[in-house]
Design a protein around this motif. Structure first.
Motif, PDB file in Angstrom:
ATOM      1  N   UNK A   5       0.808  -1.217   0.000  1.00  0.00           N
ATOM      2  CA  UNK A   5       0.000   0.000   0.000  1.00  0.00           C
ATOM      3  C   UNK A   5       0.844   1.271   0.000  1.00  0.00           C
ATOM      4  N   UNK A   6       1.973   1.231   0.656  1.00  0.00           N
ATOM      5  CA  UNK A   6       2.782   2.441   0.787  1.00  0.00           C
ATOM      6  C   UNK A   6       3.428   2.783  -0.556  1.00  0.00           C
ATOM      7  N   UNK A   7       3.313   4.028  -0.968  1.00  0.00           N
ATOM      8  CA  UNK A   7       3.857   4.436  -2.261  1.00  0.00           C
ATOM      9  C   UNK A   7       5.388   4.459  -2.204  1.00  0.00           C
ATOM     10  N   UNK A   8       6.003   3.683  -3.059  1.00  0.00           N
ATOM     11  CA  UNK A   8       7.454   3.609  -3.125  1.00  0.00           C
ATOM     12  C   UNK A   8       7.802   3.373  -4.596  1.00  0.00           C
ATOM     13  N   UNK A  52       8.201  -2.523   3.776  1.00  0.00           N
ATOM     14  CA  UNK A  52       6.965  -1.727   3.826  1.00  0.00           C
ATOM     15  C   UNK A  52       6.653  -1.312   5.266  1.00  0.00           C
ATOM     16  N   UNK A  53       6.828  -2.230   6.203  1.00  0.00           N
ATOM     17  CA  UNK A  53       6.565  -1.904   7.610  1.00  0.00           C
ATOM     18  C   UNK A  53       7.464  -0.755   8.067  1.00  0.00           C
ATOM     19  N   UNK A  54       8.698  -0.785   7.602  1.00  0.00           N
ATOM     20  CA  UNK A  54       9.648   0.254   8.018  1.00  0.00           C
ATOM     21  C   UNK A  54       9.294   1.608   7.403  1.00  0.00           C
ATOM     22  N   UNK A  55       9.017   1.613   6.097  1.00  0.00           N
ATOM     23  CA  UNK A  55       8.735   2.924   5.479  1.00  0.00           C
ATOM     24  C   UNK A  55       7.407   3.511   5.976  1.00  0.00           C
ATOM     25  N   UNK A  56       6.588   2.678   6.598  1.00  0.00           N
ATOM     26  CA  UNK A  56       5.341   3.195   7.179  1.00  0.00           C
ATOM     27  C   UNK A  56       5.553   3.704   8.600  1.00  0.00           C
ATOM     28  N   UNK A  57       6.790   3.684   9.072  1.00  0.00           N
ATOM     29  CA  UNK A  57       7.042   3.992  10.478  1.00  0.00           C
ATOM     30  C   UNK A  57       8.020   5.143  10.699  1.00  0.00           C
TER      31      UNK A  57
END
Ligand SMILES: O=P(O)(O)OC[C@H]1O[C@](O)(CO)[C@@H](O)[C@@H]1O
Ligand SMILES: [Mn+2]
Length: 368
Positions: A5-8, A52-57
């Protein structure tokens, strides 16, 4: 396997690939999932989900969860690292007086050092320490018996001084190294690259690393820069000498580090010309591409259940940007290009021969 989901930079390509994997399944198969979908795909997906978990944090959105263990691997291998750098620096001072055969022997040594350096990954050991504690140079002789495919002569024929393809002795010779693990293995690759320049077997070396933390120990730009800095500031004179040389190679462009999102996609390499044509074009500029490690081998061969005797060229399935060689210790259940009966014989005497990292290969696919 749920969409990202996170845009990367790679989110859309990943989600398209998830759809593609789903489309391969039948109506009664259900969703793509762990223990069901192809291992290469789910394993890559797991590392991408960690990212993804990291870039969302934020504010830890560029945190590398594996950094500490990668650095530890380097520190724990200090003695071997110093032994390698000492060997290299002392050799460099005698290079001018070596005859062609001696030069070839040294080239083969550095190739084998880089091969066995691939034993030191942290993914196979489940993140447990996997450093190099013994002096690898003195072990090369006894390890030779474990090289199942040995195409080192082809690499020599391609790079040796006075090679047939050489029209102008000042012409650039580019070697590309598609890196694998940071820590000790990266040192073995840098030492090989350093030797290639010093011996003039190559005039430039291009390194390819990962843009995100990957398979625990894989090299990112940060790891690469960190390691050169560590070497430079070492109290050991040979290691710090190497660090200074490496820094200046990078400054003058004799060494170039590249990253590209393709390396952390789940695609096999035969898809590269479609999915990442810019990277494919870049690799075409190399005289020789060295692919380090097991994961690269799985992607070269599509991680398929090939017969052991299928030619490497066939398993590459059209991937051929330039002459290339896999330098890999065997950690996954795939191997091609063996002699008839070779795989069966190994399996009979040693059931885990494919997965322990005990065996290695130099497998070459030459000029077309
Ligand atoms: O660092 P390397 O040599 O690519 O090894 C990583 C290998 O380890 C594993 O993660 C576990 O065996 C394999 O999936 C992968 O091919
Ligand atoms: Mn790796």
């Amino acid at each position: 396997m749920i969409p990202l989901v996170e845009k990367f930079a790679d989110t859309d390509i990943w989600n398209q690939y998830l759809d593609y994997q789903q489309s391969l399944l039948g109506e009664t198969d259900g969703k793509a999932r762990w223990f069901f979908s192809p291992w290469l795909f789910v394993e890559c997906y797991m590392y991408r989900r960690i990212h993804e978990a990291i870039i969302q944090s934020p504010p830890i959105d560029d945190f590398d969860v594996f950094k500490e263990s990668k650095d530890q691997n380097f520190f724990e291998s200090q003695e071997s690292v110093i032994a390698l750098c000492t060997y290299l620096q002392e050799l460099i001072s005698t290079l001018e007086v070596l005859d062609e055969n001696q030069l070839k022997n040294e080239f083969f040594k550095f190739l084998q050092i880089s091969l066995w350096g691939n034993k030191c990954d942290l993914s196979l050991s489940g993140g447990e320490t996997s450093s190099q504690k013994t002096n690898i140079i003195t072990s090369l002789g006894e390890l030779q018996a474990f090289i199942l495919v040995n195409d080192m002569e082809h690499l020599w024929a391609l790079l040796r001084p006075g090679k047939e393809t050489e029209t102008d002795s000042a012409a650039a010779v580019r070697v590309a190294i598609v890196l694998d693990n940071s820590g000790f293995e990266l040192v073995t690759d840098l030492v090989l690259a350093h030797f290639l320049l010093s011996s003039r077997l190559a005039t430039e070396v291009h390194f390819y690393g990962k843009t995100i933390p990957w398979f625990v120990s894989d090299t990112t730009r940060r790891d690469f820069t960190w390691l050169v800095e560590q070497a430079k500031s070492s109290s050991d004179k040979y290691l710090s000498r190497c660090g200074l040389d490496w820094e200046s190679y990078l400054k003058v462009g004799k060494w170039v580090y590249h990253d590209h999102i393709f390396w952390t996609l789940p695609h096999e390499f035969c898809a590269m010309s479609q999915v990442a044509p810019d990277l494919y074009t870049e690799l075409q500029k190399a005289h020789l591409i060295l692919f380090k490690g097991d994961l690269n081998y799985r992607k070269l061969t599509g991680d398929r259940k090939w017969e052991f005797t299928v030619p490497f060229h066939q398993a590459l399935n059209g991937f051929h940007p330039a002459p290339l060689c896999s330098i890999r210790t065997l950690k996954a259940e795939i191997q091609v290009g063996l002699q008839p009966g070779q795989g069966e014989e190994l399996a009979a005497s040693e059931p885990s021969w494919l997965t322990t990292g005990k065996y290695g290969i130099f497998q070459f696919d030459g000029p077309l």
